[in-house]
Design a protein around this motif. Structure first.
Motif, mmCIF file in Angstrom:
data_model
loop_
_atom_site.group_PDB
_atom_site.id
_atom_site.type_symbol
_atom_site.label_atom_id
_atom_site.label_comp_id
_atom_site.label_asym_id
_atom_site.label_seq_id
_atom_site.Cartn_x
_atom_site.Cartn_y
_atom_site.Cartn_z
ATOM 1 N N ILE A 173 0.840 -1.191 0.000
ATOM 2 C CA ILE A 173 0.000 0.000 0.000
ATOM 3 C C ILE A 173 0.878 1.245 0.000
ATOM 4 C CG2 ILE A 173 -0.162 0.031 2.515
ATOM 5 C CD1 ILE A 173 -3.140 0.812 2.219
ATOM 6 N N LYS A 174 0.321 2.300 -0.573
ATOM 7 C CA LYS A 174 1.051 3.574 -0.591
ATOM 8 C C LYS A 174 0.062 4.716 -0.421
ATOM 9 C CE LYS A 174 3.299 5.849 -4.172
ATOM 10 N NZ LYS A 174 4.278 5.884 -5.271
ATOM 11 N N GLY A 175 0.339 5.561 0.562
ATOM 12 C CA GLY A 175 -0.427 6.777 0.785
ATOM 13 C C GLY A 175 0.462 7.976 0.524
ATOM 14 N N LYS A 176 0.251 9.042 1.300
ATOM 15 C CA LYS A 176 1.030 10.270 1.143
ATOM 16 C C LYS A 176 1.408 10.837 2.511
ATOM 17 C CE LYS A 176 -1.389 11.904 -2.987
ATOM 18 N NZ LYS A 176 -2.239 12.971 -3.516
ATOM 19 N N ASP A 177 2.450 11.633 2.501
ATOM 20 C CA ASP A 177 2.841 12.365 3.702
ATOM 21 C C ASP A 177 2.135 13.720 3.671
ATOM 22 O OD1 ASP A 177 4.007 13.132 6.034
ATOM 23 O OD2 ASP A 177 6.039 13.293 5.244
ATOM 24 N N LYS A 178 0.802 13.679 3.730
ATOM 25 C CA LYS A 178 -0.030 14.874 3.638
ATOM 26 C C LYS A 178 -0.874 14.946 4.904
ATOM 27 C CE LYS A 178 -3.712 16.871 0.797
ATOM 28 N NZ LYS A 178 -4.631 16.621 -0.322
ATOM 29 N N MET A 179 -0.590 15.922 5.752
ATOM 30 C CA MET A 179 -1.267 16.047 7.045
ATOM 31 C C MET A 179 -2.791 16.018 6.881
ATOM 32 S SD MET A 179 -0.839 16.282 10.189
ATOM 33 C CE MET A 179 -1.444 16.901 11.720
ATOM 34 N N GLN A 180 -3.419 15.093 7.589
ATOM 35 C CA GLN A 180 -4.871 14.893 7.554
ATOM 36 C C GLN A 180 -5.403 14.638 6.144
ATOM 37 O OE1 GLN A 180 -6.647 14.438 10.327
ATOM 38 N NE2 GLN A 180 -4.820 14.847 11.511
ATOM 39 N N GLY A 181 -4.541 14.137 5.258
ATOM 40 C CA GLY A 181 -4.977 13.920 3.887
ATOM 41 C C GLY A 181 -4.591 12.571 3.321
ATOM 42 N N SER A 182 -4.290 11.595 4.196
ATOM 43 C CA SER A 182 -3.928 10.276 3.702
ATOM 44 C C SER A 182 -4.330 9.226 4.734
ATOM 45 C CB SER A 182 -2.426 10.202 3.411
ATOM 46 O OG SER A 182 -2.107 8.976 2.795
ATOM 47 N N PHE A 183 -5.436 8.566 4.451
ATOM 48 C CA PHE A 183 -5.960 7.493 5.291
ATOM 49 C C PHE A 183 -6.209 6.310 4.358
ATOM 50 C CE2 PHE A 183 -7.486 11.613 6.798
ATOM 51 C CZ PHE A 183 -7.018 11.642 8.100
ATOM 52 N N VAL A 184 -5.359 5.301 4.410
ATOM 53 C CA VAL A 184 -5.439 4.195 3.458
ATOM 54 C C VAL A 184 -5.416 2.863 4.201
ATOM 55 C CG1 VAL A 184 -4.455 5.436 1.494
ATOM 56 C CG2 VAL A 184 -2.915 4.335 3.100
ATOM 57 N N GLY A 185 -6.258 1.923 3.741
ATOM 58 C CA GLY A 185 -6.302 0.651 4.429
ATOM 59 C C GLY A 185 -7.101 -0.402 3.705
ATOM 60 N N PHE A 186 -7.667 -1.302 4.499
ATOM 61 C CA PHE A 186 -8.377 -2.452 3.951
ATOM 62 C C PHE A 186 -9.562 -2.772 4.849
ATOM 63 C CE2 PHE A 186 -9.054 -6.690 2.307
ATOM 64 C CZ PHE A 186 -8.684 -6.552 0.976
ATOM 65 N N ALA A 187 -10.714 -3.021 4.242
ATOM 66 C CA ALA A 187 -11.942 -3.363 4.965
ATOM 67 C C ALA A 187 -12.213 -4.859 4.859
ATOM 68 C CB ALA A 187 -13.121 -2.576 4.388
ATOM 69 N N PHE A 188 -12.780 -5.422 5.907
ATOM 70 C CA PHE A 188 -13.124 -6.843 5.927
ATOM 71 C C PHE A 188 -14.356 -7.032 6.803
ATOM 72 C CE2 PHE A 188 -9.873 -5.789 8.968
ATOM 73 C CZ PHE A 188 -10.299 -6.350 10.157
ATOM 74 N N HIS A 189 -14.914 -8.214 6.752
ATOM 75 C CA HIS A 189 -16.161 -8.521 7.462
ATOM 76 C C HIS A 189 -17.271 -7.550 7.068
ATOM 77 C CE1 HIS A 189 -13.699 -10.666 10.840
ATOM 78 N NE2 HIS A 189 -13.850 -11.435 9.758
ATOM 79 N N GLY A 190 -17.224 -7.109 5.811
ATOM 80 C CA GLY A 190 -18.235 -6.186 5.329
ATOM 81 C C GLY A 190 -19.587 -6.869 5.188
ATOM 82 N N LEU A 191 -20.587 -6.272 5.806
ATOM 83 C CA LEU A 191 -21.962 -6.735 5.674
ATOM 84 C C LEU A 191 -22.659 -5.946 4.572
ATOM 85 C CD1 LEU A 191 -24.085 -8.646 6.905
ATOM 86 C CD2 LEU A 191 -24.657 -6.811 8.505
ATOM 87 N N ASN A 192 -22.301 -4.657 4.504
ATOM 88 C CA ASN A 192 -22.813 -3.755 3.475
ATOM 89 C C ASN A 192 -21.840 -2.573 3.383
ATOM 90 O OD1 ASN A 192 -23.595 -1.873 5.577
ATOM 91 N ND2 ASN A 192 -25.405 -3.153 5.891
ATOM 92 N N ASP A 193 -22.219 -1.521 2.696
ATOM 93 C CA ASP A 193 -21.299 -0.405 2.480
ATOM 94 C C ASP A 193 -21.011 0.420 3.732
ATOM 95 O OD1 ASP A 193 -21.110 -1.169 -0.153
ATOM 96 O OD2 ASP A 193 -22.587 0.286 -0.863
ATOM 97 N N SER A 194 -21.795 0.232 4.803
ATOM 98 C CA SER A 194 -21.556 1.011 6.022
ATOM 99 C C SER A 194 -21.208 0.161 7.244
ATOM 100 C CB SER A 194 -22.770 1.889 6.341
ATOM 101 O OG SER A 194 -23.907 1.085 6.556
ATOM 102 N N THR A 195 -21.355 -1.149 7.152
ATOM 103 C CA THR A 195 -21.077 -2.036 8.280
ATOM 104 C C THR A 195 -19.923 -2.965 7.913
ATOM 105 O OG1 THR A 195 -23.399 -1.954 8.920
ATOM 106 C CG2 THR A 195 -22.070 -3.730 9.874
ATOM 107 N N TYR A 196 -18.768 -2.730 8.551
ATOM 108 C CA TYR A 196 -17.549 -3.478 8.247
ATOM 109 C C TYR A 196 -16.511 -3.167 9.311
ATOM 110 C CZ TYR A 196 -16.256 1.122 6.535
ATOM 111 O OH TYR A 196 -16.021 2.476 6.450
ATOM 112 N N GLU A 197 -15.439 -3.927 9.310
ATOM 113 C CA GLU A 197 -14.260 -3.617 10.104
ATOM 114 C C GLU A 197 -13.172 -3.192 9.130
ATOM 115 O OE1 GLU A 197 -13.643 -6.547 13.605
ATOM 116 O OE2 GLU A 197 -14.875 -7.603 12.116
#
Length: 178
Positions: free
Chosen positions: A42-66
């Motif tokens: 994975i690659k994000g940026k060194d941009k203050m409050q402008g880089s939040f990158v990750g991976f979702a799992f156990h998704g039930l729908n578009d709003s319920t996940y870890e």
């Protein structure tokens, strides 16, 4: 794809999610996951409050996940508080980062040691078990974060995750079910 556009990334074999307001996901069609290992670069940026990158799992729908996500702009911060907010676990929608930070300070977010370069690719291995989730960065033998899951959604969707106003790049996804 939810609240993002997906495209080929600049590096061979990578994908890119664009930057827009709100969280976004790119669920992987036809792939379900309960327990096992999720690995990727994975690659994000060194941009203050402008880089939040990750991976979702156990998704039930578009709003319920870890999800496990990273704040690259905090990786090498000289401020110890910011440095301690480098990797984060969330269980949306009930346990987003503000709730976890207020109710459980320093439990669901930790620093990454040694800290990766916030402008470069780094490798992530997430092990998901019934009672424990551990996050390893750059092939470290020691987890950067270990938590007990806060929910049991029963969801099986997995996908790339980008936080508010953030884009990012991912490659070399490998999912091993247990």
């Amino acid at each position: 794809v939810v609240n993002r556009s997906i495209s080929a990334g600049a590096d061979a074999g990578s994908i890119h999610l664009n930057e827009v307001d709100g969280d976004g996901k790119a669920w992987i069609n036809g792939k379900s996951f309960t327990n096992g290992i999720i690995e990727f670069d994975i690659k994000g940026k060194d941009k203050m409050q402008g880089s939040f990158v990750g991976f979702a799992f156990h998704g039930l729908n578009d709003s319920t996940y870890e999800a496990i996500y990273f704040r690259p702009f905090n990786f090498r911060s000289t401020d110890p508080v910011r440095k301690g907010h480098a990797v984060q676990y969330i269980a949306s929608p009930k346990y987003d980062w503000p709730t976890l930070r207020n109710q459980f300070p320093n439990k669901y977010e930790q620093p990454i040691l040694p800290a990766p370069d916030p402008e470069q690719w780094f490798h992530v291995r997430i092990t998901v078990e019934n009672e424990k989730i551990s996050v390893y960065v750059n092939n470290s033998n020691q987890p950067s974060l270990t938590v007990v899951p806060l929910v049991k959604s029963g969801g099986k969707m997995i996908g790339y995750w980008a936080g508010n106003a953030s884009g990012g790049d991912w490659k070399n996804l490998k999912v091993t079910d247990k």
